[in-house]
Every structure is written in C-alpha cells, then in structure tokens.
Scaffold this active site. Sequence first.
Site, PDB file in Angstrom:
ATOM      1  N   CYS A   1      50.104  43.919  48.841  1.00  0.00           N
ATOM      2  CA  CYS A   1      49.348  42.604  48.735  1.00  0.00           C
ATOM      3  C   CYS A   1      47.906  42.799  49.566  1.00  0.00           C
ATOM      4  O   CYS A   1      47.286  43.818  49.662  1.00  0.00           O
ATOM      5  CB  CYS A   1      49.678  41.189  48.985  1.00  0.00           C
TER       6      CYS A   1
ATOM      7  N   ARG B   1      52.567  38.531  50.887  1.00  0.00           N
ATOM      8  CA  ARG B   1      53.058  37.889  49.710  1.00  0.00           C
ATOM      9  C   ARG B   1      53.697  39.247  48.924  1.00  0.00           C
ATOM     10  O   ARG B   1      54.609  38.939  48.020  1.00  0.00           O
ATOM     11  CB  ARG B   1      51.576  37.849  48.724  1.00  0.00           C
TER      12      ARG B   1
END
Lengths: 284, 84
Positions: free
Chosen positions: A241, A246
């Site tokens: 990410c 994430r």
Amino acid sequence: MAVQTSPATQQTVVVSTDWAAQHLNDPSVRIVEVDVDTKAYSEGHVPNAVGWAWDTQLCDTLRRDIIPRPKFEQLMGQAGIDADSTVVLYGDNNNWFAAWAFWQLKLYGHRDVRLMNGGRKKWIAESRELTTDTPKISPKSYKAKDPDVSLRAFLSEVQKASAERTAHLVDVRSPQEFTGEILAPPGLPETCQRGGHIPGARNIPWGKACNEDGTFKSPEELKTLYGGAGITGEKPVIAYCRIGERSSHTWFVLKYLLGYKNVKNYDGSWTEWGNLVAAPVEKP
Amino acid sequence: MPKPEDYSARKTDLAGWPVTITTYRLGAVYKTTIDNTDPGAWVVKAEGATKQEAEAKALREATALLEQVKRNKPPTGCTSVPGF
C-alpha cells in the site's frame, strides 16, 4: 464465539466483539488496541486492554524497519504476554494497524494472535463499555523467535516480481492512489515523489474485504473478490500500500481467511517505490 | 464505565471527496470523526456539547483540509476491481 477460518489454515484468528467482551478478565487473553489515531486509546478503550502506538512502539524509531526483536520482547513482556497468551488485537480504521501488529507478532513467531472482527468501530457502534483506566499488568518474560522472512517482502524481491511476474502484486490503495491521481489518501500528507503503481500490480483496495460494519466478508465473498482478479493463491502474492499497514490487512485476509500459502507484505510499499530514483512506474 | 450512545454514521461529499461522518456520545461529550471513505483514513476529529456542534466543527476542519488535496491529471482508465 470465535470465528473458524478456512480449512487450509485451521486456525482461529478472528474473534467477535461478543467473544472479546466475555474474555475481558481472562488471564490467558491479552487484548491490545492499536490505532491509526494514537490518541484514541486514551479517549476510551475496551476495559483491560493495553494500548500500543504504531509510530513509536511497533517500529524501529531510528531506521525505517519493523520493531527490533529486543524491543518487541520488552513490549510483549510489559503487556503481560508470554508465549502461551492469546493476543487479541483491535483498532480503528477497521483494524489497519491492528493488522500491522498482527503481522509483526507473526513475524516474531507468536502462536495465538487474533483480530477482533470489526475493531474499535464495531465495539463503539454496539454501545459497549469504554474506559480510560490503564490496566494493572504483571510483566512477564517474553522470548521472540527469529523473524519469519517468509511473511515479508523486501524491495529486491518486489523488483523481481514486477519484472519477471514471479508473484502477483496486489496494490491495496484506493483507485486514485493507484492511478496516480493523488499521492496520498485525501487529507493525509503526501509522502512520495511520484504517483502511480508498481508495474504489473492489480488494484484491489483493502476495504473491499470488509462489510459496512467493519467485519470481514465471508470466505466465499473474499474468494470471489480476489479470485475474480486472478489472485487465487496458486502463485505467490505480495501485497503493498503506502506504508504497509493497509497491506497488512489484505495480507491477513489472503493468508488467514483464504488460506493462501505464500503471501508476503511489502512494508516498504509506495513510500519506498514511489521515491526510488529510476524505478519503473505504471499509470494508470 | 461509560458506554458510547447515539452512534450514527453517514456518507457525504466534501470538497469533491466522499467522506464518512461518524458521531457518538460518550458521557456528556459528542465525538465526531470524518474519514475519507476510501481508503477510510480519519481526516479530522472534533468534540462538542451537542451532535450538531461536534459535526459542524469537524466539517469545517475537514473541508479546509480536503480543499487542499492536489489532483494530478485524471486517469484514462482504472483496473480496480469493480463492485463489492
């Protein structure tokens, strides 16, 4: 009750808010909150939960790296965690940094780690008790294992995966970040020089794995989501990410909810690749 | 121990960006968080004695922040997985 994950892993890695509420005082369970917003814990947290700050306690504060092993052992011990403890992690943003912590606990070989399904958001939405009291902890001695490098991708491996298509690259950022329209999520500081994505990557935003209440979608829905994009687990997968949190969430989904064997988190992510001189970039 | 009450979440657009506004009351204080929906990172948090006060403050701050987001040349296509 605990949610049983895919048969491939046969591990219990997700617990419900009900389960957590029933184990607040269980001495074999340590609940830990890890938030994007490091002030959230002090505003109110699950009773008896410990709070860890991702930006000071779950990383190397000198160089860019995961938490060093001695510091990790100290963190775990001070939280009253030993090798037999069940660690339940939860946090804001649907468990972004809780998943980041989960990844690091697995890197250092902790056996029983779980995420509270829905995280802080679901706990609050269900009107469950919050406290500002810090739990009284009896420190324990904790011995970590050597980092399991099979869970982590470094730049050279990602470069090879991109150039030779030796692994599927899954970019879990938003479509606007993937295409280079923006350099960071709206409202957050820009931390890279170039926008776009790693050549060959497919864009499957992390949030597609979640329901509106923050819980994970069913294994069938997840299989359709990732399988439909060609991410079937037959080939190694590397998730990335912007800074790696994430993608920890997606790494967790692929490895533990879908049971894919070879999944790595590239924590260097776009803040490494997008700042590299002469690195190839694909747009859109 | 206090329990969060009056939880609400709704989606809207601010400065051209989809956001989610979440508010709940803890004791006498209303707490509002505005996140950017995708990826879902919180942008601002605010408190107030009423829901309206907390949300109004958060909306002002979030709008100011989101108006500063620079957009590069619009993409000609996107390979993001549709649906879900």
